[in-house]
Design an enzyme around this catalytic site. Structure first.
Site, PDB file in Angstrom:
ATOM      1  N   GLU A 105       0.826  -1.215   0.000  1.00 41.58           N
ATOM      2  CA  GLU A 105       0.000   0.000   0.000  1.00 41.58           C
ATOM      3  C   GLU A 105       0.857   1.261   0.000  1.00 41.58           C
ATOM      4  O   GLU A 105       0.552   2.232  -0.688  1.00 41.58           O
ATOM      5  CB  GLU A 105      -0.949   0.011   1.205  1.00 41.58           C
ATOM      6  CG  GLU A 105      -1.957  -1.128   1.234  1.00 41.58           C
ATOM      7  CD  GLU A 105      -3.020  -1.049   0.145  1.00 41.58           C
ATOM      8  OE1 GLU A 105      -3.034  -0.075  -0.628  1.00 41.58           O
ATOM      9  OE2 GLU A 105      -3.840  -1.996   0.061  1.00 41.58           O
ATOM     10  N   ARG A 125       0.880   3.784  -3.299  1.00 44.37           N
ATOM     11  CA  ARG A 125       0.252   5.097  -3.076  1.00 44.37           C
ATOM     12  C   ARG A 125       1.301   6.187  -2.838  1.00 44.37           C
ATOM     13  O   ARG A 125       1.222   7.266  -3.424  1.00 44.37           O
ATOM     14  CB  ARG A 125      -0.708   5.037  -1.880  1.00 44.37           C
ATOM     15  CG  ARG A 125      -1.811   4.010  -2.081  1.00 44.37           C
ATOM     16  CD  ARG A 125      -2.834   4.047  -0.962  1.00 44.37           C
ATOM     17  NE  ARG A 125      -3.624   2.811  -0.944  1.00 44.37           N
ATOM     18  CZ  ARG A 125      -4.881   2.714  -0.572  1.00 44.37           C
ATOM     19  NH1 ARG A 125      -5.537   3.778  -0.169  1.00 44.37           N
ATOM     20  NH2 ARG A 125      -5.515   1.562  -0.587  1.00 44.37           N
ATOM     21  N   ASP A 178      -5.159  -9.954  -8.160  1.00 48.42           N
ATOM     22  CA  ASP A 178      -5.449  -9.047  -9.286  1.00 48.42           C
ATOM     23  C   ASP A 178      -4.229  -8.375  -9.934  1.00 48.42           C
ATOM     24  O   ASP A 178      -3.917  -8.593 -11.111  1.00 48.42           O
ATOM     25  CB  ASP A 178      -6.480  -7.975  -8.872  1.00 48.42           C
ATOM     26  CG  ASP A 178      -6.156  -7.284  -7.540  1.00 48.42           C
ATOM     27  OD1 ASP A 178      -5.138  -7.645  -6.903  1.00 48.42           O
ATOM     28  OD2 ASP A 178      -6.913  -6.385  -7.141  1.00 48.42           O
ATOM     29  N   GLU A 207     -11.848   0.761 -10.553  1.00 46.39           N
ATOM     30  CA  GLU A 207     -11.475  -0.168 -11.640  1.00 46.39           C
ATOM     31  C   GLU A 207     -12.317  -0.027 -12.905  1.00 46.39           C
ATOM     32  O   GLU A 207     -11.781  -0.086 -14.024  1.00 46.39           O
ATOM     33  CB  GLU A 207     -11.494  -1.614 -11.141  1.00 46.39           C
ATOM     34  CG  GLU A 207     -10.370  -1.955 -10.156  1.00 46.39           C
ATOM     35  CD  GLU A 207     -10.608  -1.433  -8.746  1.00 46.39           C
ATOM     36  OE1 GLU A 207     -11.772  -1.096  -8.430  1.00 46.39           O
ATOM     37  OE2 GLU A 207      -9.647  -1.335  -7.951  1.00 46.39           O
TER      38      GLU A 207
HETATM   39  C1  DMJ Z   1      -6.179   0.561  -5.056  1.00 45.57           C
HETATM   40  O1  DMJ Z   1      -5.411   0.776  -3.945  1.00 45.57           O
HETATM   41  C2  DMJ Z   1      -5.403  -0.126  -6.145  1.00 45.57           C
HETATM   42  O2  DMJ Z   1      -6.063   0.047  -7.349  1.00 45.57           O
HETATM   43  C3  DMJ Z   1      -5.216  -1.589  -5.885  1.00 45.57           C
HETATM   44  O3  DMJ Z   1      -4.598  -2.231  -6.956  1.00 45.57           O
HETATM   45  C4  DMJ Z   1      -6.548  -2.230  -5.643  1.00 45.57           C
HETATM   46  N1  DMJ Z   1      -7.296  -1.562  -4.649  1.00 45.57           N
HETATM   47  C5  DMJ Z   1      -7.427  -0.142  -4.675  1.00 45.57           C
HETATM   48  C6  DMJ Z   1      -8.580   0.392  -5.464  1.00 45.57           C
HETATM   49  O4  DMJ Z   1      -9.687  -0.360  -5.522  1.00 45.57           O
END
Ligand code: DMJ
Length: 613
Positions: free
Chosen positions: A244, A248, A377, A512
């Site tokens: 995270e 970010r 994912d 998404e």
């Molecule tokens: C974000 O922090 C990123 O896109 C991550 O890959 C998946 N979750 C969140 C958004 O849904």
């Protein structure tokens, strides 16, 4: 103050039918008597005058004309689903934003390329004897069709500009809430007008930096930059999640450095990047999930020595870029070691990976479940994007990506009933569950990106099918907003394709689907993708916008009368969702060109390496 769930709402419906009072009835009868006393000529004159006034009124009414024009474009997205919602306690309420005005359409505030397009179109029109009236409508003084600018084109540009302005307005509103109640903290709690701390590093502010730059919000950007320069410190005794904080914070700082050239952001990126490195000191070289950035120690969660596969394989774009910028290979070597190991590991199913990997043994654990959703994912997303970032030379990455997409086609794709939507289910010990996380909706965009970079054309066809499904996950809900998880009906005679379990009815303002709409629009120019995005933006405004500033995640996408706010604005709403809306509504392919940049999984654009071609 009562918790959100205990607050009361009422719906007010304005009715046109009403009963007349006795006084009104009397007045009506007396008017009728007077009308009958008039001569035929007098009656005709009055009727003629009234008709004339009516016709003049219609012709000169801009609102009505604008409404007709919208209708003719098929753009009237008011679905009439939402009654006016009034908060009895008046502590908070969702309010509709003012719709972007058509009159404001020709203002020149867009990103540079869009501005110049507007400018040159208008000038061309002036050359053709057109003038701009007081309402900013273009009036042609000569023949109607003798200029190179057509009314429809102006309408289209105006339309695009007003949608871009709507995104800027949404951003400003979200930013106002953050600034007023959560400045310098991780996340805004817009209902309680407070904040939540996760790492204590100003997460929303950093995640939003490049969005402000791209949207052209200079004042907001300047004050955020000042905070980064003077207040942001990573010298803190705090545990952060490696994934995270990489996507970010490190990703946000690196991309802002590239967009602005301001070295403040690069210095901060180097600082956080080096503080995260202890995560890679494990027996297997598969990183721990958590790092204490003050102490320089790292560990797994208390209950396991496993890390999540998506997490350890989705920090590569950022650390590779940090090595390139600093000239120090240690960052790249650490993250590529992870990729090399995962490339060789047993336990994949046609290229599909399990969800966990052990930091001691370096082996997959909890095998048998394969999903494109949570915990797996972005593994798939980063295979493709690293290959693009490095100049399409790293064949192991491409091979793993292509094999995985074949694995998806073979094992996870099914059709729903009644609409026959293609969805991506989950494989659990040989059994296909028709469950699809909203997170999976990154896939159409990634497939389209691959096809753009010369991967098989059927990837684009699959992308088009899947984005339709992701859109339906919104459209089939009463609020027009997607749930966190959908289940697809496969039985003949089903009434609706999408089913939602009670526990999955929340919406976290995730990006998404908007992200994929952006890719699909960029590559196909099919306007329906913009239209779908516009619908979704309006529904975010209807059901998640908090009047005192900010947007809130909601608990129930199936109840438009009471969506039940969760009191949290995730940082990715500013970092990703609003950025992708803006890019979707822009018609400028050079606004973050997809040949020059790859977006990390938090929507932070990083350059395709220039010497990689
Ligand atoms: C974000 O922090 C990123 O896109 C991550 O890959 C998946 N979750 C969140 C958004 O849904």
């Amino acid at each position: 103050m009562l918790p959100p769930s205990e607050r009361d709402f009422v719906s007010l419906t304005l009715s046109e039918s009403g009963s007349y009072t006795n006084g009104k009835q009397w007045r009506r009868q007396s008017c009728l008597r007077k009308w009958k006393q008039l001569s035929r000529l007098q009656r005709s004159l009055i009727l003629f005058t009234l008709m004339l006034l009516l016709v003049c009124g219609i012709v000169t009414s801009p609102t009505l004309i604008a409404h007709w024009r919208d209708g003719a474009l098929g753009e009237n997205t008011d679905d009439g689903k939402q009654p006016f919602v009034l908060d009895l306690k008046n502590e908070y309420k969702f309010v509709l934003p003012e719709p972007p005005s058509e009159k404001k359409g020709l203002r020149r505030r867009g990103p540079p390329v869009l501005q110049s397009r507007l400018h040159s179109k208008t000038n061309a029109s002036e050359g053709g004897k057109a003038v701009v009236s007081w309402r900013e409508a273009v009036i042609d003084q000569g023949q109607v069709f003798d200029t190179d600018i057509k009314e429809a084109e102006i309408q289209e540009i105006t339309h695009a500009e007003s949608r871009l302005e709507a995104v800027r307005e949404a951003f400003r509103h979200a930013w106002k809430g953050y600034k007023d109640f959560a400045w310098g903290h991780d996340e805004l709690k817009p209902i309680s007008k407070s904040y939540a701390e996760w790492f204590g590093l100003g997460l929303t502010l950093i995640d939003a930096l490049d969005t402000m730059w791209i949207l052209g919000l200079k004042d907001e950007f300047a004050e955020a930059r000042e905070w980064v320069a003077t207040e942001l410190s990573f010298d803190k005794n705090v545990d952060v999640n490696l994934f995270e904080s990489t996507i970010r914070i490190l990703g946000g700082l690196l991309s802002t450095y590239h967009l602005t050239g301001d070295s403040v952001f690069l210095e901060k990126a180097k600082d956080i990047g080096s503080r995260l490195m202890p995560a890679f000191n494990t027996a297997s070289k598969i990183p721990y999930s958590d790092v204490n950035i003050g102490k320089g120690t790292a560990h797994s969660p208390q209950w396991t020595s496993d890390s999540t596969v998506a997490e350890v394989t989705s920090v590569q774009l950022e650390f590779r870029e940090l090595s390139r910028l600093t000239g120090d290979p240690k960052y790249k070597l650490a993250v590529m070691e992870v990729m090399n190991q995962v490339h060789k590991l047993d336990g994949k199913n046609d290229g599909l990976v399990p969800m966990f990997i052990n930091t001691n043994s370096g082996q997959f654990t909890h095998q048998g479940i394969y999903t494109l959703g949570a915990r797996a994912d972005s593994y798939y997303e980063y295979l493709l994007k690293q290959w693009i970032q490095g100049g399409k030379k790293e064949n192991d990455l491409l091979e793993d990506y292509l094999q995985a997409i074949e694995g998806v086609k073979k094992n996870l794709l099914r059709k729903s009933n009644p609409l026959g939507l293609t969805f991506v289910g989950e494989l659990s010990h040989g059994h296909l569950s028709p469950k699809m996380d909203h997170l999976v909706c990154f896939l159409p965009g990634t497939l389209a990106l691959g096809a753009h970079h010369s991967l098989p054309a059927d990837h684009m066809e699959l992308a088009k099918e899947l984005i339709e499904t992701c859109y339906q996950m919104y459209a089939q809900m009463e609020t027009g907003l997607s749930p966190e998880i959908a289940y697809f009906n496969m039985h003949e005679g089903s009434k609706q394709d999408v089913e939602v379990k009670i526990a999955d009815r929340h919406n976290l303002l995730r990006p998404e689907t908007v992200e994929s709409l952006f890719y699909l629009y960029r590559f196909t120019k099919d306007k329906k993708y913009q239209l779908w995005g516009w619908e979704i933006l309006q529904n975010f405004n209807k059901y998640t916008r908090v009047s005192t500033g900010g947007y809130s995640s909601i608990n129930n996408v199936r109840d438009p009368a009471y969506p039940n706010p969760r009191d949290k604005m995730e940082s990715f709403f500013l970092g990703e969702t609003l950025k992708y809306f803006y890019l979707l509504f822009s018609d400028d392919p050079d606004l973050i060109s997809l040949d020059k940049y790859v977006f990390n999984t938090e929507a932070h654009p990083l350059p395709v390496w220039p010497d990689a071609e």
